[in-house]
Scaffold this motif. Sequence first.
Motif, PDB file in Angstrom:
ATOM      1  N   LYS A  41      34.155   0.337  43.810  1.00  0.00           N
ATOM      2  CA  LYS A  41      35.401   0.482  44.445  1.00  0.00           C
ATOM      3  C   LYS A  41      35.715   1.747  44.805  1.00  0.00           C
ATOM      4  O   LYS A  41      36.465   1.816  45.768  1.00  0.00           O
ATOM      5  CB  LYS A  41      36.416   0.168  43.294  1.00  0.00           C
ATOM      6  N   LEU A  42      35.084   2.565  44.764  1.00  0.00           N
ATOM      7  CA  LEU A  42      35.269   4.159  45.277  1.00  0.00           C
ATOM      8  C   LEU A  42      34.688   3.667  46.828  1.00  0.00           C
ATOM      9  O   LEU A  42      35.132   4.419  47.727  1.00  0.00           O
ATOM     10  CB  LEU A  42      34.586   5.141  44.770  1.00  0.00           C
ATOM     11  N   SER A  77      36.867   1.776  48.937  1.00  0.00           N
ATOM     12  CA  SER A  77      38.007   2.806  49.475  1.00  0.00           C
ATOM     13  C   SER A  77      37.769   3.781  50.428  1.00  0.00           C
ATOM     14  O   SER A  77      38.806   4.627  50.881  1.00  0.00           O
ATOM     15  CB  SER A  77      38.714   3.113  48.193  1.00  0.00           C
ATOM     16  N   GLY A  78      36.314   3.735  50.798  1.00  0.00           N
ATOM     17  CA  GLY A  78      36.194   4.829  51.713  1.00  0.00           C
ATOM     18  C   GLY A  78      35.438   6.192  51.529  1.00  0.00           C
ATOM     19  O   GLY A  78      35.277   6.889  52.390  1.00  0.00           O
ATOM     20  N   HIS A  79      35.103   6.269  50.287  1.00  0.00           N
ATOM     21  CA  HIS A  79      34.442   7.518  49.978  1.00  0.00           C
ATOM     22  C   HIS A  79      32.682   7.223  50.061  1.00  0.00           C
ATOM     23  O   HIS A  79      32.361   6.352  50.153  1.00  0.00           O
ATOM     24  CB  HIS A  79      34.705   7.691  48.617  1.00  0.00           C
ATOM     25  N   ALA A  84      41.964   9.475  43.993  1.00  0.00           N
ATOM     26  CA  ALA A  84      40.740   8.693  44.694  1.00  0.00           C
ATOM     27  C   ALA A  84      40.541   7.488  43.784  1.00  0.00           C
ATOM     28  O   ALA A  84      40.430   6.396  44.250  1.00  0.00           O
ATOM     29  CB  ALA A  84      39.608   9.568  44.517  1.00  0.00           C
ATOM     30  N   LYS A  93      42.811   6.166  41.868  1.00  0.00           N
ATOM     31  CA  LYS A  93      43.988   5.353  42.313  1.00  0.00           C
ATOM     32  C   LYS A  93      43.926   4.409  43.439  1.00  0.00           C
ATOM     33  O   LYS A  93      44.308   3.247  43.549  1.00  0.00           O
ATOM     34  CB  LYS A  93      45.390   6.038  41.771  1.00  0.00           C
ATOM     35  N   THR A  94      43.536   5.021  44.427  1.00  0.00           N
ATOM     36  CA  THR A  94      43.245   4.573  45.773  1.00  0.00           C
ATOM     37  C   THR A  94      42.210   3.294  45.696  1.00  0.00           C
ATOM     38  O   THR A  94      42.598   2.418  46.278  1.00  0.00           O
ATOM     39  CB  THR A  94      43.026   5.327  46.793  1.00  0.00           C
ATOM     40  N   ALA A  95      41.266   3.455  44.795  1.00  0.00           N
ATOM     41  CA  ALA A  95      40.310   2.494  44.509  1.00  0.00           C
ATOM     42  C   ALA A  95      40.709   1.292  43.679  1.00  0.00           C
ATOM     43  O   ALA A  95      40.172   0.301  43.603  1.00  0.00           O
ATOM     44  CB  ALA A  95      39.146   3.233  44.035  1.00  0.00           C
ATOM     45  N   GLY A  96      42.071   1.607  43.232  1.00  0.00           N
ATOM     46  CA  GLY A  96      42.406   0.450  42.225  1.00  0.00           C
ATOM     47  C   GLY A  96      42.435   0.503  40.914  1.00  0.00           C
ATOM     48  O   GLY A  96      42.899  -0.389  40.227  1.00  0.00           O
TER      49      GLY A  96
END
Length: 333
Positions: free
Chosen positions: A18-19, A22-24, A185, A187-190
């Motif tokens: 998920k990280l 989310s763009g990492h 980070a 939280k942005t990943a869900g």
Amino acid sequence: MRICVVGAGAIGGMLGVKLALSGHDVTLILRGANLEAVRQNGLKLIEEGGKELLARPARVTSVIAEAGVQDVVILGMKAHQVAAIAAELPAIMHERTRVVTMQNGIPWWYFHKLPGAWEGTPIRAVDPDGVIAQSIAVDRVIGSVVYPASEVIQPGIIKVIEGNRFTLGELDGGDTPSIREIADAFKTAGFKAPISRDIRSEIWLKVWGNLSFNPISALTHATLEDICLYAPTRELAAAMMREAQTIGEALGVQFKVSLEKRIAGAQAVGQHKTSMLQDVEQGRPLELQALVASVMELGRITQKPTPTIDAVYALTSLLANTLQQHKATLRLA
């Protein structure tokens, strides 16, 4: 951010997928069949509702040094596996790299940045030679409590059983830009990623159940629900938890729920095999030192007796030694 997940198994891999999505810039450290599967096909995550997510991380390797310098290192392996790789971690850190520890049980850093009579006291049950403390500067560490349950159902595929919360906390209870960045980070990943000002009390709430239900399940091959519904084992778990609560309170821990509510929460999980029972069934080393022996050690430090915990530890330790000696597994048909 550049994020390296060392030990990208059931929990670490869940985070990694998920990280990455989310763009990492995510690097996964894996071994064996899992490593080869992810190299070839990416890492798949099956969420609770059945939705499938597929990520192809920036790097997948078994060699930590190949990850390059990272902003965040997430230690996703079990507690007894950390010492073996600790000395390799400085090679992938810059001066501001933070290390998120996700091990169950009492952590090696427990008394660091904790004012009082025991400040700086090592926890030998989880860091017997001090190699972890020597390799990871305490100022880098962010504590965490892992609430999700997931499992690797086949190489390269992780299934979420329940949950998506990872509580984070600075060891001194502070509120820093770096912990906020990491929480954001997540939280942005869900994920839910609350920041605790008292991470040790959060850790104890989970330890409270792990130190009892895990070894009891390993010995009896019973699920959480079975242990809680059978009166003798429910009382055995409660006795272990009462001993642990006395220790925690002597250390200043606030137990935010009652013992009965904590047991009810375990029962509500249902027919779930604890991680220690799964390890018995698959012939893997047990997390006895971090989950049980560490609490016994804290009992000695605080001069609080742990007769019930000691007895269950002795039995489970013998089981673990027997399985390792015979290179055996133990599973009910």
